[in-house]
Structure formats: C-alpha cells, structure tokens
Design a protein around this motif. Structure first.
Motif, PDB file in Angstrom:
ATOM      1  N   THR A  31       0.780  -1.099   0.109  1.00 43.12           N
ATOM      2  CA  THR A  31       0.077  -0.145   0.029  1.00 43.12           C
ATOM      3  C   THR A  31       0.895   1.290   0.071  1.00 43.12           C
ATOM      4  N   TYR A  32       2.099   1.157   0.097  1.00 41.60           N
ATOM      5  CA  TYR A  32       3.064   2.156   0.036  1.00 41.60           C
ATOM      6  C   TYR A  32       3.950   2.130  -1.131  1.00 41.60           C
ATOM      7  N   PRO A  33       4.502   3.368  -1.576  1.00 44.40           N
ATOM      8  CA  PRO A  33       5.780   3.289  -2.353  1.00 44.40           C
ATOM      9  C   PRO A  33       6.868   2.924  -1.327  1.00 44.40           C
ATOM     10  N   MET A  34       7.946   2.205  -1.742  1.00 41.82           N
ATOM     11  CA  MET A  34       9.110   1.811  -0.704  1.00 41.82           C
ATOM     12  C   MET A  34      10.260   2.204  -1.312  1.00 41.82           C
ATOM     13  N   GLY A  35      11.102   2.412  -0.319  1.00 43.67           N
ATOM     14  CA  GLY A  35      12.504   2.925  -0.756  1.00 43.67           C
ATOM     15  C   GLY A  35      13.652   2.322   0.067  1.00 43.67           C
ATOM     16  N   TRP A  36      14.636   2.321  -0.568  1.00 43.72           N
ATOM     17  CA  TRP A  36      16.157   1.991   0.219  1.00 43.72           C
ATOM     18  C   TRP A  36      16.636   3.402   0.174  1.00 43.72           C
ATOM     19  N   PHE A  37      17.378   3.493   1.472  1.00 45.54           N
ATOM     20  CA  PHE A  37      18.356   4.701   1.625  1.00 45.54           C
ATOM     21  C   PHE A  37      19.621   4.072   2.184  1.00 45.54           C
ATOM     22  N   ARG A  38      20.774   4.964   2.267  1.00 45.79           N
ATOM     23  CA  ARG A  38      21.756   4.610   2.883  1.00 45.79           C
ATOM     24  C   ARG A  38      22.638   5.786   3.484  1.00 45.79           C
ATOM     25  N   GLN A  39      23.472   5.608   4.336  1.00 50.00           N
ATOM     26  CA  GLN A  39      24.038   6.544   5.223  1.00 50.00           C
ATOM     27  C   GLN A  39      25.511   6.185   5.534  1.00 50.00           C
ATOM     28  N   ALA A  40      26.542   6.873   5.041  1.00 47.17           N
ATOM     29  CA  ALA A  40      27.900   6.475   5.346  1.00 47.17           C
ATOM     30  C   ALA A  40      28.237   7.590   6.410  1.00 47.17           C
ATOM     31  N   VAL A  93      25.279   2.383   6.402  1.00 42.39           N
ATOM     32  CA  VAL A  93      24.047   1.692   6.956  1.00 42.39           C
ATOM     33  C   VAL A  93      22.946   1.863   5.790  1.00 42.39           C
ATOM     34  N   TYR A  94      22.068   0.873   5.801  1.00 44.89           N
ATOM     35  CA  TYR A  94      21.092   0.873   4.774  1.00 44.89           C
ATOM     36  C   TYR A  94      19.720   0.844   5.381  1.00 44.89           C
ATOM     37  N   TYR A  95      18.938   1.734   5.162  1.00 41.20           N
ATOM     38  CA  TYR A  95      17.580   1.921   5.667  1.00 41.20           C
ATOM     39  C   TYR A  95      16.436   1.566   4.610  1.00 41.20           C
ATOM     40  N   CYS A  96      15.573   0.952   4.794  1.00 44.08           N
ATOM     41  CA  CYS A  96      14.338   0.894   4.227  1.00 44.08           C
ATOM     42  C   CYS A  96      13.244   1.844   4.833  1.00 44.08           C
ATOM     43  N   ALA A  97      12.423   2.198   3.683  1.00 50.01           N
ATOM     44  CA  ALA A  97      11.343   3.339   4.249  1.00 50.01           C
ATOM     45  C   ALA A  97      10.118   3.361   3.597  1.00 50.01           C
ATOM     46  N   ALA A  98       8.997   3.616   3.904  1.00 50.61           N
ATOM     47  CA  ALA A  98       7.908   3.731   3.306  1.00 50.61           C
ATOM     48  C   ALA A  98       7.361   5.104   3.105  1.00 50.61           C
ATOM     49  N   LYS A  99       6.994   5.373   1.861  1.00 49.75           N
ATOM     50  CA  LYS A  99       6.877   6.859   1.446  1.00 49.75           C
ATOM     51  C   LYS A  99       5.395   7.103   1.664  1.00 49.75           C
ATOM     52  N   LEU A 100       5.226   8.251   2.411  1.00 49.85           N
ATOM     53  CA  LEU A 100       3.639   8.739   2.612  1.00 49.85           C
ATOM     54  C   LEU A 100       3.452   9.976   1.952  1.00 49.85           C
ATOM     55  N   TYR A 101       4.287  10.704   1.640  1.00 47.15           N
ATOM     56  CA  TYR A 101       3.961  11.906   0.935  1.00 47.15           C
ATOM     57  C   TYR A 101       4.285  12.137  -0.307  1.00 47.15           C
ATOM     58  N   SER A 102       3.522  12.975  -0.985  1.00 48.04           N
ATOM     59  CA  SER A 102       3.855  13.123  -2.555  1.00 48.04           C
ATOM     60  C   SER A 102       5.059  13.775  -2.881  1.00 48.04           C
ATOM     61  N   GLY A 103       5.556  13.606  -3.913  1.00 52.86           N
ATOM     62  CA  GLY A 103       6.885  14.216  -4.460  1.00 52.86           C
ATOM     63  C   GLY A 103       7.876  13.085  -4.725  1.00 52.86           C
ATOM     64  N   SER A 104       9.088  13.688  -4.912  1.00 50.87           N
ATOM     65  CA  SER A 104      10.184  12.846  -5.525  1.00 50.87           C
ATOM     66  C   SER A 104      10.487  11.616  -4.540  1.00 50.87           C
ATOM     67  N   TYR A 105      10.699  10.601  -5.554  1.00 57.58           N
ATOM     68  CA  TYR A 105      10.706   9.160  -4.635  1.00 57.58           C
ATOM     69  C   TYR A 105      12.291   9.092  -4.030  1.00 57.58           C
ATOM     70  N   PRO A 108      14.508  11.723   0.938  1.00 53.40           N
ATOM     71  CA  PRO A 108      14.248  11.449   2.413  1.00 53.40           C
ATOM     72  C   PRO A 108      12.890  11.750   2.926  1.00 53.40           C
ATOM     73  N   SER A 109      12.982  12.916   2.864  1.00 53.02           N
ATOM     74  CA  SER A 109      11.656  13.727   3.676  1.00 53.02           C
ATOM     75  C   SER A 109      10.211  13.449   3.273  1.00 53.02           C
ATOM     76  N   ARG A 110      10.200  12.696   1.981  1.00 51.75           N
ATOM     77  CA  ARG A 110       8.751  12.105   1.429  1.00 51.75           C
ATOM     78  C   ARG A 110       8.571  10.839   2.155  1.00 51.75           C
ATOM     79  N   TYR A 111       9.282  10.422   2.840  1.00 51.04           N
ATOM     80  CA  TYR A 111       9.205   9.134   3.714  1.00 51.04           C
ATOM     81  C   TYR A 111       8.751   9.242   5.074  1.00 51.04           C
ATOM     82  N   GLU A 112       7.808   8.346   5.597  1.00 50.64           N
ATOM     83  CA  GLU A 112       7.403   8.707   6.992  1.00 50.64           C
ATOM     84  C   GLU A 112       8.069   7.645   8.007  1.00 50.64           C
ATOM     85  N   TYR A 113       7.950   6.406   7.361  1.00 48.85           N
ATOM     86  CA  TYR A 113       8.209   5.298   8.283  1.00 48.85           C
ATOM     87  C   TYR A 113       9.705   4.616   7.994  1.00 48.85           C
ATOM     88  N   TRP A 114      10.380   4.351   8.721  1.00 49.67           N
ATOM     89  CA  TRP A 114      11.869   3.871   8.626  1.00 49.67           C
ATOM     90  C   TRP A 114      12.133   2.892   9.539  1.00 49.67           C
TER      91      TRP A 114
END
Length: 124
Positions: A31-40, A93-105, A108-114
């Motif tokens: 039910t969500y667009p989903m993403g992977w992010f990373r932070q060194a 460090v790799y994070y998955c996140a669920a996108k809640l807000y409209s805007g660019s995939y 990171p600010s478009r994703y609510e749950y991490w």
C-alpha cells in the motif's frame, strides 16, 4: 502505520553480493511506495532505490544502477534489495522506508516510516 525491520547486512569483499530484507508489520507494504536509502559516516542519507505501489516501476540511483535490484514479496510483506558487484563505496548503513507524502522518490523527507538500519561493509 507500518513497522519496518531490516536484516541481511554484513561484511563482504569487493565484488561480492548481499541481499537485504525489510520485514514489515502493521500494514501491507504493497500500500506504500517503498525505498532503500543509505548513510555513510559523515555523509547525508542518500537515495538508493525505490519501488512504486504497483511494483511495476523501479527507480535507482545512478551509482547502483545495473548492480542493485529492489523487489517485494507481498505474501511475506517484505521488501528486498539484492546488491551485486559491491564496491567499498557502497559501505553504509542501509535503511528501508515507506513513502507517505507526494513528491520525489529520492527525497528522504517524503518518507514517513523508517527501519533501524543494517550495516553493510565492503572491504577492498
């Protein structure tokens, strides 16, 4: 609301592969667009890959295109990131996140749950 837990990180040599998993609970990730992010260390969180709600559209950062694949198993309510041909610069460090807000995939600010993140270290 959805809860996300990543796993599958570890230490791997350059050229190797890892598959990260992101197990979800609370709501179906389909039910969500989903993403992977990373932070060194010392760097900002950066976009890696994303998957549309339908699962038909994928997005990748140029730095991982052709090497990483994002996918989803609806029955297991789990998101995956298959990482091949790993490079030392993929260490983060790799994070998955669920996108809640409209805007660019890739924002990171478009994703609510991490999730809490999983460490990936690639040795040269």
């Amino acid at each position: 609301q959805v809860q996300l837990v990543e796993s599958g990180g570890g230490l791997v040599q350059a050229g190797g592969s890892l598959r990260l998993s992101c197990a979800a609970s609370g709501r179906p990730i389909s039910t969500y667009p989903m993403g992977w992010f990373r932070q060194a260390p010392g760097k900002e969180r950066e976009f890696v890959a994303a998957l549309s709600v339908s699962g038909a559209i994928t997005y990748y950062a140029d730095s991982v295109k052709g090497r990483f694949t994002i996918s989803r198993d609806n029955a297991k309510n789990t998101l995956y990131l298959q990482m091949n041909s790993l490079k030392p610069e993929d260490t983060a460090v790799y994070y998955c996140a669920a996108k809640l807000y409209s805007g660019s995939y890739n924002s990171p600010s478009r994703y609510e749950y991490w999730g809490q993140g999983t460490q990936v270290t690639v040795s040269s």
